[in-house]
Design a protein around this motif. Structure first.
Motif, PDB file in Angstrom:
ATOM      1  N   LEU A  30       0.829  -1.206   0.000  1.00 59.06           N
ATOM      2  CA  LEU A  30       0.000   0.000   0.000  1.00 59.06           C
ATOM      3  C   LEU A  30       0.862   1.254   0.000  1.00 59.06           C
ATOM      4  O   LEU A  30       1.711   1.435   0.872  1.00 59.06           O
ATOM      5  N   VAL A  31       0.651   2.102  -0.989  1.00 59.18           N
ATOM      6  CA  VAL A  31       1.220   3.444  -1.000  1.00 59.18           C
ATOM      7  C   VAL A  31       0.055   4.379  -0.723  1.00 59.18           C
ATOM      8  O   VAL A  31      -0.894   4.451  -1.503  1.00 59.18           O
ATOM      9  N   TYR A  32       0.096   5.057   0.409  1.00 59.22           N
ATOM     10  CA  TYR A  32      -1.026   5.851   0.903  1.00 59.22           C
ATOM     11  C   TYR A  32      -0.686   7.328   0.802  1.00 59.22           C
ATOM     12  O   TYR A  32       0.318   7.780   1.358  1.00 59.22           O
ATOM     13  N   THR A  33      -1.481   8.080   0.082  1.00 59.76           N
ATOM     14  CA  THR A  33      -1.266   9.515  -0.063  1.00 59.76           C
ATOM     15  C   THR A  33      -2.195  10.252   0.886  1.00 59.76           C
ATOM     16  O   THR A  33      -3.405  10.054   0.852  1.00 59.76           O
ATOM     17  N   MET A  34      -1.597  11.090   1.725  1.00 60.61           N
ATOM     18  CA  MET A  34      -2.369  11.811   2.725  1.00 60.61           C
ATOM     19  C   MET A  34      -2.024  13.284   2.660  1.00 60.61           C
ATOM     20  O   MET A  34      -0.983  13.675   2.168  1.00 60.61           O
ATOM     21  N   SER A  35      -2.891  14.070   3.190  1.00 63.26           N
ATOM     22  CA  SER A  35      -2.703  15.516   3.231  1.00 63.26           C
ATOM     23  C   SER A  35      -1.604  15.899   4.219  1.00 63.26           C
ATOM     24  O   SER A  35      -1.508  15.311   5.303  1.00 63.26           O
ATOM     25  N   PRO A  36      -0.787  16.900   3.874  1.00 63.00           N
ATOM     26  CA  PRO A  36       0.196  17.361   4.855  1.00 63.00           C
ATOM     27  C   PRO A  36      -0.446  18.074   6.045  1.00 63.00           C
ATOM     28  O   PRO A  36       0.232  18.419   7.001  1.00 63.00           O
TER      29      PRO A  36
END
Length: 87
Positions: A30-36
């Motif tokens: 899993l590559v998870y993109t989240m908000s900074p």
């Protein structure tokens, strides 16, 4: 909690939980993109390999995003994960 906040929680927390379940079941990475926003404290963000989440997170959307990211980090014991916070 109004409908908009419930929707954000559904998408960010429960949706992430569902994705994690699928990844574990299928042995997927899993590559998870989240908000900074989960680490932003109002100052310029500098790149850091492992910047912790900022406590306390006052707005609900960021707190839901932080909860989802926490689930991903906890799942790293069961599957390969990477969390990205593009800025």
């Amino acid at each position: 909690m109004n409908n908009r906040h419930r929707e954000h929680e559904q998408i960010n927390v429960h949706g992430t939980r569902n994705v994690l379940s699928c990844c574990i079941r299928t042995s997927a990475d899993l590559v998870y993109t989240m908000s900074p926003s989960v680490v932003h404290d109002g100052r310029n963000l500098e790149w850091e390999r492992s910047r912790p989440q900022r406590p306390p997170i006052s707005d609900r959307l960021s707190s839901h995003q932080a909860a989802a990211e926490t689930l991903v980090r906890a799942a790293a014991q069961q599957l390969p994960t990477m969390v990205l916070r593009p800025h």
